[in-house]
Scaffold this motif. Structure first.
Motif, PDB file in Angstrom:
ATOM      1  N   LEU A   1      -4.638  -5.437  -3.595  1.00 16.34           N
ATOM      2  CA  LEU A   1      -4.994  -4.871  -5.047  1.00 16.34           C
ATOM      3  C   LEU A   1      -3.909  -3.611  -5.215  1.00 16.34           C
ATOM      4  CD1 LEU A   1      -8.734  -4.542  -5.163  1.00 16.34           C
ATOM      5  CD2 LEU A   1      -7.146  -6.349  -6.407  1.00 16.34           C
ATOM      6  N   ASP A   2      -3.839  -2.688  -4.335  1.00 11.40           N
ATOM      7  CA  ASP A   2      -2.713  -1.747  -4.433  1.00 11.40           C
ATOM      8  C   ASP A   2      -1.200  -1.934  -4.888  1.00 11.40           C
ATOM      9  OD1 ASP A   2      -4.771   0.219  -4.324  1.00 11.40           O
ATOM     10  OD2 ASP A   2      -4.661   0.523  -2.257  1.00 11.40           O
ATOM     11  N   GLU A   3      -0.920  -3.138  -4.097  1.00 12.80           N
ATOM     12  CA  GLU A   3       0.203  -3.820  -4.204  1.00 12.80           C
ATOM     13  C   GLU A   3       0.674  -4.510  -5.246  1.00 12.80           C
ATOM     14  OE1 GLU A   3       2.924  -7.492  -2.085  1.00 12.80           O
ATOM     15  OE2 GLU A   3       1.094  -6.758  -1.043  1.00 12.80           O
TER      16      GLU A   3
ATOM     17  N   CYS B   1      -1.380  -4.633  -8.422  1.00 12.65           N
ATOM     18  CA  CYS B   1      -1.711  -3.912  -9.590  1.00 12.65           C
ATOM     19  C   CYS B   1      -0.721  -3.282 -10.153  1.00 12.65           C
ATOM     20  CB  CYS B   1      -3.009  -3.155  -9.676  1.00 12.65           C
ATOM     21  SG  CYS B   1      -4.344  -3.904  -9.048  1.00 12.65           S
TER      22      CYS B   1
ATOM     23  N   ARG C   1       0.273  -0.535 -12.945  1.00 10.95           N
ATOM     24  CA  ARG C   1      -0.793   0.757 -13.482  1.00 10.95           C
ATOM     25  C   ARG C   1      -0.337   0.794 -15.077  1.00 10.95           C
ATOM     26  NH1 ARG C   1      -4.546   0.277 -10.035  1.00 10.95           N
ATOM     27  NH2 ARG C   1      -3.482   0.401  -7.703  1.00 10.95           N
TER      28      ARG C   1
ATOM     29  N   ASN D   1      -6.381  -4.461 -14.777  1.00 11.06           N
ATOM     30  CA  ASN D   1      -6.206  -5.176 -13.620  1.00 11.06           C
ATOM     31  C   ASN D   1      -7.631  -5.429 -13.051  1.00 11.06           C
ATOM     32  OD1 ASN D   1      -2.935  -4.815 -12.893  1.00 11.06           O
ATOM     33  ND2 ASN D   1      -3.858  -2.836 -13.472  1.00 11.06           N
TER      34      ASN D   1
ATOM     35  N   SER E   1     -10.648  -4.519   3.417  1.00 11.70           N
ATOM     36  CA  SER E   1      -9.571  -3.557   3.499  1.00 11.70           C
ATOM     37  C   SER E   1      -8.091  -4.307   3.014  1.00 11.70           C
ATOM     38  CB  SER E   1      -9.464  -2.964   4.903  1.00 11.70           C
ATOM     39  OG  SER E   1      -9.350  -3.874   5.803  1.00 11.70           O
TER      40      SER E   1
ATOM     41  N   ALA F   1      -8.292  -4.934  -0.554  1.00 11.30           N
ATOM     42  CA  ALA F   1      -7.919  -3.427  -1.221  1.00 11.30           C
ATOM     43  C   ALA F   1      -6.208  -3.213  -1.230  1.00 11.30           C
ATOM     44  CB  ALA F   1      -8.610  -2.384  -0.590  1.00 11.30           C
ATOM     45  N   ALA F   2      -5.722  -3.612  -0.130  1.00 13.71           N
ATOM     46  CA  ALA F   2      -4.365  -3.235   0.153  1.00 13.71           C
ATOM     47  C   ALA F   2      -3.388  -4.273  -0.596  1.00 13.71           C
ATOM     48  CB  ALA F   2      -3.769  -3.655   1.691  1.00 13.71           C
TER      49      ALA F   2
END
Length: 212
Positions: A37-39, A41, A43, A48, A31, A34-35
């Motif tokens: 990656l969200d921060e 990447c 878009r 990515n 997790s 994943a956090a």
């Protein structure tokens, strides 16, 4: 000895007008990866691509690049430099010239490897979490032994039978602590639970593996 990152790191590489930007960070869980990656990447970027390893658990993604040309080279860079508990994201902005499969492997793997090569690192040391029960009369001896073996007290609870202490210490110090408490309390300390844990300088991760 396996290492993790002491702090986040970045590295930028340009190959035939394509830009490759690596972001790397220490993580303790899927997790957490994943956090991150969200921060980081972008878009609006072309791709990515990423990989992470936490003990025997790992994942990687080519994010639309040809299979095996991005995520796995990034993971190979993590493993090749002896890292654990980290995530690496390499973002690509396409520059108009195709690199071919070999060129992509070199670009993604090379950007990740150089990012990690220059990053600050810290050793991972395996730790264990234990729980003990002791009588009130032995509490002083217990506290003295814990301090002598650099054990971290995570929780301490009192009841009619005495005290329960949950603690963390280096795995290689467990036997010595238990032997000292046997001698100091005439074997009155009871050990209730034990498990492998981790923090940096700390332990190794969970079982299982998966590629995406």
């Amino acid at each position: 000895m396996t290492d993790t990152l002491a702090a986040r790191a970045t590295h930028l590489l340009e190959v035939k007008h394509s830009r490759f930007l690596a972001h790397a960070a220490p993580v303790d869980s899927a997790s957490g990866a994943a956090a991150f990656l969200d921060e980081v990447c972008d878009r609006d970027a072309t791709h990515n691509c990423w990989a992470w390893r936490i003990g025997q658990d790992y994942r990687s993604s080519d994010d639309g690049e040809p299979a095996g040309t991005a995520g796995r080279p990034i993971l190979a860079a993590i493993d090749g430099q002896g890292f654990d508990r980290i995530v690496v994201v390499v973002t690509r902005w396409y520059g108009g010239i195709k690199l071919g499969a070999g060129g992509l492997v070199r670009a993604y793997g090379g950007t990740a490897a150089e990012c990690l090569r220059t990053a600050p690192r810290i050793a991972l040391v395996e730790t264990r979490e234990l729980e003990l029960q002791a009588a009130f009369d032995d509490l002083g001896a217990v506290h003295t032994a814990l301090a002598a073996h650099d054990a971290e007290r995570l929780d301490e609870r009192f009841d009619v039978d005495g005290v329960r202490i949950r603690l963390r210490l280096r795995a290689d110090a467990v036997d010595a602590l238990q032997a000292r408490l046997r001698d100091a309390t005439r074997d009155r300390v009871r050990w209730l639970a034990e498990g492998v844990s981790g923090k940096a300088s700390s332990g190794f991760g969970s079982a299982g593996r998966r590629d995406e």
